[in-house]
Write a protein that holds these residues in place. Structure first.
Motif, PDB file in Angstrom:
ATOM      1  N   LEU A  54      54.456  38.153 -11.630  1.00 13.01           N
ATOM      2  CA  LEU A  54      55.317  38.242 -10.453  1.00 13.01           C
ATOM      3  C   LEU A  54      55.181  36.981  -9.613  1.00 13.01           C
ATOM      4  N   PRO A  55      56.249  36.539  -8.963  1.00  2.00           N
ATOM      5  CA  PRO A  55      56.182  35.299  -8.175  1.00  2.00           C
ATOM      6  C   PRO A  55      55.260  35.456  -6.973  1.00  2.00           C
ATOM      7  N   HIS A  56      54.363  34.496  -6.808  1.00  2.00           N
ATOM      8  CA  HIS A  56      53.440  34.520  -5.671  1.00  2.00           C
ATOM      9  C   HIS A  56      52.819  33.138  -5.514  1.00  2.00           C
ATOM     10  N   ASP A  57      52.578  32.739  -4.279  1.00  2.00           N
ATOM     11  CA  ASP A  57      51.979  31.436  -3.980  1.00  2.00           C
ATOM     12  C   ASP A  57      50.457  31.594  -3.953  1.00  2.00           C
ATOM     13  N   TYR A  58      49.826  31.307  -5.084  1.00  2.00           N
ATOM     14  CA  TYR A  58      48.369  31.464  -5.162  1.00  2.00           C
ATOM     15  C   TYR A  58      47.635  30.291  -4.525  1.00  2.00           C
ATOM     16  N   ASP A  59      48.335  29.210  -4.190  1.00  2.00           N
ATOM     17  CA  ASP A  59      47.697  28.148  -3.404  1.00  2.00           C
ATOM     18  C   ASP A  59      47.428  28.636  -1.987  1.00  2.00           C
ATOM     19  N   LEU A  60      48.377  29.332  -1.423  1.00  2.00           N
ATOM     20  CA  LEU A  60      48.197  29.899  -0.088  1.00  2.00           C
ATOM     21  C   LEU A  60      47.284  31.123  -0.120  1.00  2.00           C
ATOM     22  N   ASP A  61      47.404  31.911  -1.182  1.00  2.00           N
ATOM     23  CA  ASP A  61      46.667  33.183  -1.282  1.00  2.00           C
ATOM     24  C   ASP A  61      45.960  33.253  -2.632  1.00  2.00           C
ATOM     25  N   PRO A  62      44.873  32.474  -2.814  1.00  2.00           N
ATOM     26  CA  PRO A  62      44.264  32.355  -4.140  1.00  2.00           C
ATOM     27  C   PRO A  62      43.708  33.660  -4.698  1.00  2.00           C
ATOM     28  N   ASP A  63      43.234  34.563  -3.850  1.00  2.00           N
ATOM     29  CA  ASP A  63      42.665  35.812  -4.346  1.00  2.00           C
ATOM     30  C   ASP A  63      43.677  36.957  -4.389  1.00  2.00           C
ATOM     31  N   GLY A  64      44.939  36.688  -4.078  1.00  2.00           N
ATOM     32  CA  GLY A  64      45.972  37.719  -4.128  1.00  2.00           C
ATOM     33  C   GLY A  64      45.827  38.795  -3.076  1.00  2.00           C
ATOM     34  N   ARG A  65      45.144  38.480  -1.992  1.00  2.00           N
ATOM     35  CA  ARG A  65      44.920  39.474  -0.939  1.00  2.00           C
ATOM     36  C   ARG A  65      46.228  39.934  -0.305  1.00  2.00           C
ATOM     37  N   TYR A  66      47.197  39.046  -0.235  1.00  2.00           N
ATOM     38  CA  TYR A  66      48.460  39.367   0.431  1.00  2.00           C
ATOM     39  C   TYR A  66      49.608  39.550  -0.572  1.00  2.00           C
ATOM     40  N   HIS A  67      49.270  39.914  -1.786  1.00  2.00           N
ATOM     41  CA  HIS A  67      50.306  40.107  -2.801  1.00  2.00           C
ATOM     42  C   HIS A  67      51.221  41.267  -2.388  1.00  2.00           C
ATOM     43  N   PRO A  68      52.536  41.067  -2.430  1.00  2.00           N
ATOM     44  CA  PRO A  68      53.435  42.098  -1.884  1.00  2.00           C
ATOM     45  C   PRO A  68      53.547  43.362  -2.730  1.00  2.00           C
ATOM     46  N   TYR A  69      53.217  43.273  -4.017  1.00  2.00           N
ATOM     47  CA  TYR A  69      53.413  44.439  -4.893  1.00  2.00           C
ATOM     48  C   TYR A  69      52.100  44.874  -5.538  1.00  2.00           C
ATOM     49  N   ASP A  70      51.015  44.727  -4.805  1.00  2.00           N
ATOM     50  CA  ASP A  70      49.698  44.957  -5.387  1.00  2.00           C
ATOM     51  C   ASP A  70      49.532  46.376  -5.912  1.00  2.00           C
ATOM     52  N   ARG A  71      50.137  47.358  -5.240  1.00  2.00           N
ATOM     53  CA  ARG A  71      50.016  48.740  -5.686  1.00  2.00           C
ATOM     54  C   ARG A  71      50.761  49.000  -6.986  1.00  2.00           C
ATOM     55  N   PHE A  72      51.674  48.140  -7.335  1.00  2.00           N
ATOM     56  CA  PHE A  72      52.511  48.338  -8.511  1.00  2.00           C
ATOM     57  C   PHE A  72      52.394  47.165  -9.476  1.00  2.00           C
ATOM     58  N   ALA A  73      51.198  46.594  -9.509  1.00  2.00           N
ATOM     59  CA  ALA A  73      50.964  45.442 -10.375  1.00  2.00           C
ATOM     60  C   ALA A  73      49.594  45.559 -11.025  1.00  2.00           C
ATOM     61  N   ARG A  74      49.447  44.919 -12.183  1.00  2.00           N
ATOM     62  CA  ARG A  74      48.173  44.845 -12.899  1.00  2.00           C
ATOM     63  C   ARG A  74      47.711  43.395 -12.913  1.00  2.00           C
ATOM     64  N   LYS A  75      46.425  43.204 -12.742  1.00  2.00           N
ATOM     65  CA  LYS A  75      45.888  41.855 -12.809  1.00  2.00           C
ATOM     66  C   LYS A  75      45.670  41.480 -14.266  1.00  2.00           C
ATOM     67  N   VAL A  76      46.372  40.461 -14.704  1.00  2.00           N
ATOM     68  CA  VAL A  76      46.268  39.955 -16.068  1.00  2.00           C
ATOM     69  C   VAL A  76      45.923  38.482 -15.971  1.00  2.00           C
ATOM     70  N   GLY A  77      44.692  38.145 -16.309  1.00  2.00           N
ATOM     71  CA  GLY A  77      44.233  36.785 -16.106  1.00  2.00           C
ATOM     72  C   GLY A  77      44.081  36.516 -14.622  1.00  2.00           C
ATOM     73  N   ALA A  78      44.637  35.421 -14.163  1.00  2.00           N
ATOM     74  CA  ALA A  78      44.531  35.057 -12.752  1.00  2.00           C
ATOM     75  C   ALA A  78      45.702  35.565 -11.927  1.00  2.00           C
ATOM     76  N   ALA A  79      46.729  36.104 -12.588  1.00  2.00           N
ATOM     77  CA  ALA A  79      47.941  36.522 -11.872  1.00  2.00           C
ATOM     78  C   ALA A  79      48.132  38.030 -11.995  1.00  2.00           C
ATOM     79  N   ARG A  80      49.224  38.520 -11.412  1.00  2.00           N
ATOM     80  CA  ARG A  80      49.546  39.940 -11.443  1.00  2.00           C
ATOM     81  C   ARG A  80      50.918  40.158 -12.059  1.00  2.00           C
ATOM     82  N   GLN A  81      51.003  41.214 -12.861  1.00  2.00           N
ATOM     83  CA  GLN A  81      52.250  41.577 -13.509  1.00  2.00           C
ATOM     84  C   GLN A  81      52.693  42.951 -13.022  1.00  2.00           C
ATOM     85  N   GLY A  82      54.001  43.155 -12.910  1.00  2.00           N
ATOM     86  CA  GLY A  82      54.527  44.470 -12.564  1.00  2.00           C
ATOM     87  C   GLY A  82      54.267  45.463 -13.678  1.00  2.00           C
TER      88      GLY A  82
END
Length: 559
Positions: A54-82
């Motif tokens: 899913l699109p996200h600025d990991y430079d601004l938010d490297p740990d994904g704390r502010y990911h908009p779809y965190d409840r509906f995403a899985r962490k795969v590697g360093a990013a999150r997928q729906g």
């Protein structure tokens, strides 16, 4: 089915659906899940299908704390997928990329058309009379939640269309052609049916229940005129072809998920481990009303229900047709009471919205022509009731969305039973016609109550999204988990969404450090936060509405 009436009604129903989708329905999202699915499709299109993240600025938010779809995403590697279907998102991606938000209802509309055409084929195979066939198609399109699902970016109608066509390939009517007709026997295609129902399972998790249910129906298909041994061989061959078709499609889907996400089905994996809950509100007529009142209302119907399930030898003449008609009137009354007293955001009970579907359960297993539809419907309902992990009565969406795949076959069953009743006992015809009018009328009432409620929700999201897109800020901050889902259309305009719970200062500090001077904040309370370095984030303007859209500027504190 040589009469042109069903074809004309089918054309008119499709035209009505097209008019509704193009001119009547909102371009907002009634269900927040649609936003995550849209974000997945947008991500695939942006990456030219090279990445599923899913699109996200990991430079601004490297740990994904502010990911908009965190409840509906899985962490795969360093990013999150729906967690929703990659195949559905992939099919929708070009539509969003080329048409923007106007591409959202195209796949759902195609699914609704498949449902209507599949019912036409089922009625032709069952040799249901033309007027009854036309009525069954019209009732499904105009008096069930299909009309809502046809315009919302969900996969429900597309999955239902695939399942309906799969059923159309295996049902065979027991009625003989009438005098003067030379209709050929319908050809059974279990391999294609297995592939289609498996394709539905790649879109909706309850589609796996449909795969098992249709397999049961294929295994117990009637084989008239064959010896016991020949019947076993025929059923075994059909079952093997069905399994082969289903396995090929599901194998390809599971392999795709394993390669891209490391799991065979992300949505099923994400929901694994929740305690299974049987929710009576799905199968009862009244949605969220208390069970004692439900049982009180159902008691008068127990006698006609039991009598209506007697085998054919016990069911001759107008007496039993009258019993069926009285049962239909009782179902319509219960559905009307449920719709009047329900306190839900939208009506949740499947049979309270569509009592005609409940009447379809009368098409019992002792009717050879209806056995496949009946076995599929009952088996599917039972599986979802037992396996539903959501604990929300089949979903808050109109008509208990987890049971939606069984809706077209249940309406087809009801239509066939009513057609049989009118053919069997013409003197009881007026009572049966009255029952049909009540069932369809109450269904249309419940459907449009829910549609109006859903459109109010969707219009609020659409208006907020349009307001956000009109503002000169690329960053959008939401404070509740569902807001980023509803506002997902702003991604198409290049905006970035962030969900910020609790104290917003750390997030705003990061924006200020990067030189961001304006952002959109969703909320009704004006924002005024002092930051380090003599900076302040303060609301400049507020747009009233369901979500509350604020333009916030980050600037120096005025001495």
């Amino acid at each position: 089915m040589t009469s042109p009436v069903p074809r004309v009604v089918l054309f008119l129903c499709v035209a009505t659906l097209a008019a509704w989708v193009c001119f009547g329905a909102s371009r907002g999202f009634f269900s927040g899940d649609s936003g995550v699915k849209m974000a997945q499709a947008h991500a695939l299109w942006q990456s030219s299908f090279s990445a599923r993240s899913l699109p996200h600025d990991y430079d601004l938010d490297p740990d994904g704390r502010y990911h908009p779809y965190d409840r509906f995403a899985r962490k795969v590697g360093a990013a999150r997928q729906g967690i929703y279907s990659t195949w559905f998102a992939g099919a929708a991606a070009p539509l969003f990329g080329l048409l923007g938000i106007w591409g959202a209802p195209i796949l759902p509309f195609v699914g609704a058309v498949l449902v209507a055409c599949g019912l036409y084929c089922i009625f032709a195979r069952l040799r249901v009379r033309p007027l009854a066939s036309a009525g069954g198609i019209a009732a499904t399109v105009l008096a069930t939640p299909l009309i809502l699902h046809a315009s919302q970016f969900t996969e429900h109608s597309l999955a239902a269309g695939l399942v309906t066509w799969a059923l159309a390939l295996v049902v065979v009517g027991a009625k003989r052609p009438r005098q003067g007709q030379t209709e050929p026997e319908a050809q059974v295609r279990p391999f294609h049916a297995g592939a289609l129902v498996a394709l539905a399972a790649t879109l909706r998790p309850e589609g796996y229940c449909a795969v098992l249910s249709l397999g049961l129906a294929v295994a117990f298909m009637p084989s008239e005129g064959a010896s016991a041994l020949a019947s076993v061989r025929m059923r075994s061959a059909r079952s093997a072809k069905y399994l082969l078709g289903a396995t090929l499609v599901l194998g390809a889907y599971w392999a795709t998920n394993l390669l891209s996400s490391g799991t065979w089905d992300p949505l099923v994996t994400a929901n694994h481990g929740r305690s299974a809950t049987m929710r009576y509100s799905i199968v009862m007529l009244v949605g969220e009303l208390g069970r004692p009142r439900v049982l009180t209302w159902l008691l008068p119907l127990l006698v006609p229900v039991v009598v209506s399930l007697f085998p054919p030898a016990w069911r001759r003449g107008r007496t039993f047709v009258a019993v069926h008609a009285m049962l239909a009137v009782g179902l319509a009354f219960l559905a009307w009471r449920a719709q009047s007293l329900s306190t839900a955001r939208v009506l949740t009970g499947m049979f309270s919205v569509t009592p005609l579907a409940a009447y379809g359960l009368l098409g019992g297993p002792w009717r050879p022509g209806l056995r496949s539809l009946w076995l599929f419907s009952v088996s599917f309902l039972a599986q979802v009731l037992i396996l539903d992990n959501g604990g929300d009565g089949g979903g808050l969406q109109l008509g208990a969305r987890l049971l939606f795949l069984a809706l077209p076959p249940l309406v087809a069953l009801a239509t066939a039973v009513l057609d049989d009743d009118l053919t069997t006992a013409r003197r009881a015809g007026p009572l049966t016609i009255l029952a049909v009018v009540l069932l369809v009328g109450i269904g249309a009432r419940g459907t449009w109550i829910g549609v109006r409620q859903a459109e109010v929700i969707a219009d609020g999201g659409r208006a907020a999204s349009e307001k956000v897109l009109s503002l000169d800020a690329g960053v959008v901050m939401t404070v509740r988990w569902w807001e980023s889902q509803v506002l997902a259309p702003v991604l198409l305009g290049g905006k970035q969404l962030y969900s910020v719970y609790g104290d917003p200062r750390p997030f705003l500090e990061r924006l200020a450090a990067r030189g961001v001077r304006s952002l959109v904040v969703i909320g009704h309370r004006p924002l005024s936060v002092e930051l380090s370095g003599g900076k302040i984030a303060q609301t400049e303007s507020v747009s009233p509405g369901w979500l509350g859209v604020q333009l916030v500027r980050i600037g120096d504190v005025v001495p």
